[in-house]
Design an enzyme around this catalytic site. Structure first.
Site, PDB file in Angstrom:
ATOM      1  N   ASP A  35       7.216   8.726   7.148  1.00  0.00           N
ATOM      2  CA  ASP A  35       7.340   7.275   7.301  1.00  0.00           C
ATOM      3  C   ASP A  35       7.271   6.616   5.925  1.00  0.00           C
ATOM      4  OD1 ASP A  35       7.139   4.581   7.847  1.00  0.00           O
ATOM      5  OD2 ASP A  35       5.566   4.776   9.343  1.00  0.00           O
ATOM      6  N   ASP A  59       4.134  24.718   3.742  1.00  0.00           N
ATOM      7  CA  ASP A  59       2.956  23.929   4.122  1.00  0.00           C
ATOM      8  C   ASP A  59       2.591  24.143   5.578  1.00  0.00           C
ATOM      9  OD1 ASP A  59       5.191  22.735   5.199  1.00  0.00           O
ATOM     10  OD2 ASP A  59       4.750  20.710   4.471  1.00  0.00           O
ATOM     11  N   ASP A  69      13.095  24.198   7.470  1.00  0.00           N
ATOM     12  CA  ASP A  69      12.778  22.835   7.895  1.00  0.00           C
ATOM     13  C   ASP A  69      13.326  21.828   6.890  1.00  0.00           C
ATOM     14  OD1 ASP A  69      11.446  23.548  10.168  1.00  0.00           O
ATOM     15  OD2 ASP A  69       9.424  23.192   9.393  1.00  0.00           O
ATOM     16  N   HIS A 106       9.561   5.981  10.609  1.00  0.00           N
ATOM     17  CA  HIS A 106       8.745   4.859  11.069  1.00  0.00           C
ATOM     18  C   HIS A 106       8.896   4.684  12.579  1.00  0.00           C
ATOM     19  CE1 HIS A 106       6.293   1.366  10.638  1.00  0.00           C
ATOM     20  NE2 HIS A 106       7.209   0.558  11.124  1.00  0.00           N
ATOM     21  N   SER A 129       4.190  -0.037  14.606  1.00  0.00           N
ATOM     22  CA  SER A 129       4.439  -0.865  13.436  1.00  0.00           C
ATOM     23  C   SER A 129       3.586  -2.136  13.541  1.00  0.00           C
ATOM     24  CB  SER A 129       5.932  -1.157  13.294  1.00  0.00           C
ATOM     25  OG  SER A 129       6.221  -1.736  12.048  1.00  0.00           O
TER      26      SER A 129
END
Length: 425
Positions: free
Chosen positions: A287, A141, A147, A326, A70
């Site tokens: 995130d 994907d 998932d 994050h 971060s």
């Protein structure tokens, strides 16, 4: 944060408050401390720490590593760019390195979410949105069926107009109103210059809507301004009003005063590479605070500056972590011994920091890492590989908790949402 993790691995450790204690909002009249926040405090910490290590241990020589996520990722990239000889290896997670513009992203989202009394979505409505995104895209994907996260959000072309619409005059967690739909579209689109339409920063990543530090927190007047709008007070004064911000001229004023000291956008890391430095960047694909598109865009610029992906990959690598929010956590397998997590994985291929050490000291460039989920009672711990960009882990079949049932497969490079050059200052 980060010091205990380093001690557990046998490092001498150091940390800094970056010159902002005790209140980052209270240094609007102290421009020297803005420089400390941008880069100087980290360098001075490093210089003093090395002096102490030399004085106490009297080593013939030693390796130095930086690990941060971060704002720590901002520190990491500022070090690689400004002080290429400070560290031999640098671990940069979800870096907020384009600091004035990630803050503009926060302000853009806050303004949209508070644009009208009926604009803000409830936690239940954000859950509705997130579930709709996953129902449309998850497992299609490269990820496994079932998932609860996306493996490659770039492949998710979710249209928020397909969400259930509330009847006129009605609202609830099971539908979205017309004003809320406009907010959603604004958040996904991301901040742009209000006059020219130039992109300032990436928009909210599909699949990150319900994550911590996401829109629920970003729209909260009691929390978000005090936590994230400090630099607007530095540049524009303590009477700064979020609702009155002009995403053209006011942003120019912010950049003119702060960008050169706070932003770590330089992509030429040739001095760092020539010194033998190794840079390992990682980003969570769920995130909501630092959209992964921004990290991919920076890494692509680094490798282009170096002469291409093959050359850049010799000293810098990027790992994208499906289902990670994050810096840590999230519905995917995301634990790899990164900053903010206290566990020390048993082997280097499961420890992102020690993989960086092996690369730096032994030349073993990592092509993949094994990450694990935080085990829940009655559930097995899931493990998956994460792969050096542009590869991502694709499911081959079998038990989805076993890393051997995934393969690193190259996906496309690049992202659609790239900031205009003027916002890479």
């Amino acid at each position: 944060m980060g010091m205990v993790e380093g001690l557990k691995r046998g490092f001498a450790v150091a940390n800094t408050d970056m010159g902002t204690a005790p209140d980052i909002n209270g240094i609007a009249d102290y421009p020297e401390r803005w420089i400390d926040f941008g880069y100087r405090a980290t360098h001075e910490m490093t210089r003093v720490a090395k002096d102490l290590v030399n004085a106490f241990y009297k080593p013939h020589s030693f390796y130095a590593y930086f690990a941060g996520c971060s704002t720590g990722g901002q520190q990491a990239l500022a070090e690689a760019q400004r002080y290429p000889r400070d560290y031999d290896g640098i671990l940069a997670g979800d870096p907020g390195h384009n600091r004035t513009h990630v803050s503009t992203y926060f302000l853009w989202n806050y303004a949209a979410l508070n644009s009208a009394p009926d604009a803000k979505l409830s936690s239940g409505q954000w859950s509705l949105v997130s579930h709709a995104v996953l129902a449309h895209c998850a497992g299609k994907d490269g990820g496994a069926v079932g998932d609860a996260f996306l493996t490659d959000p770039r492949k998710c072309h979710f249209d928020p107009t397909t969400l259930p619409a509330c009847k006129a005059g009605k609202s609830g967690d099971e539908c979205i109103t017309a004003p809320q739909l406009k907010v959603l579209q604004r958040l996904y689109s991301g901040p742009v210059n209000s006059r020219t339409g130039e992109r300032i920063y990436a928009g909210l990543t599909p699949g990150s809507e319900s994550m911590p530090l996401g829109p629920v927190m970003q729209g909260d007047p009691a929390i978000w301004p005090a936590q994230q709008f400090y630099l607007f007070k530095w540049a524009l004064g303590q009477d700064f009003v979020p609702e009155h911000f002009d995403f053209d001229h006011d942003l120019d004023r912010v950049d003119a005063r702060l960008a050169s000291e706070l932003n770590a956008n330089a992509s030429d890391l040739s001095d760092f590479a020539r010194n033998g430095g190794k840079l390992l960047i990682y980003s969570g694909l769920a995130d909501p605070a630092v959209p992964f598109s921004e990290v991919v865009n920076y890494y692509d610029r680094v490798t282009t500056s170096a002469g291409g992906p093959d050359v850049g990959g010799k000293f810098a690598r990027l790992f994208l972590v499906p289902g990670m929010g994050h810096c840590f956590g999230g519905p995917g397998a995301t634990a790899m011994g990164q900053p903010f997590t206290s566990d020390v994985p048993a082997t280097p291929d499961r420890d992102v920091l020690m993989s960086l050490v092996a690369w730096t000291e032994q030349g073993a460039a990592p092509s993949s890492l094994i990450v694990h989920s935080n085990s829940e009672p009655g559930k097995p711990m899931a493990e998956r590989p994460v792969c050096a960009y542009p590869a991502l882990p694709e499911y081959k079949g079998g038990d989805a908790t076993k890393p051997t049932n995934f393969k690193c497969v190259e996906h496309e490079r690049g992202v659609e949402q790239r900031p205009a050059l003027r916002y890479l200052n």
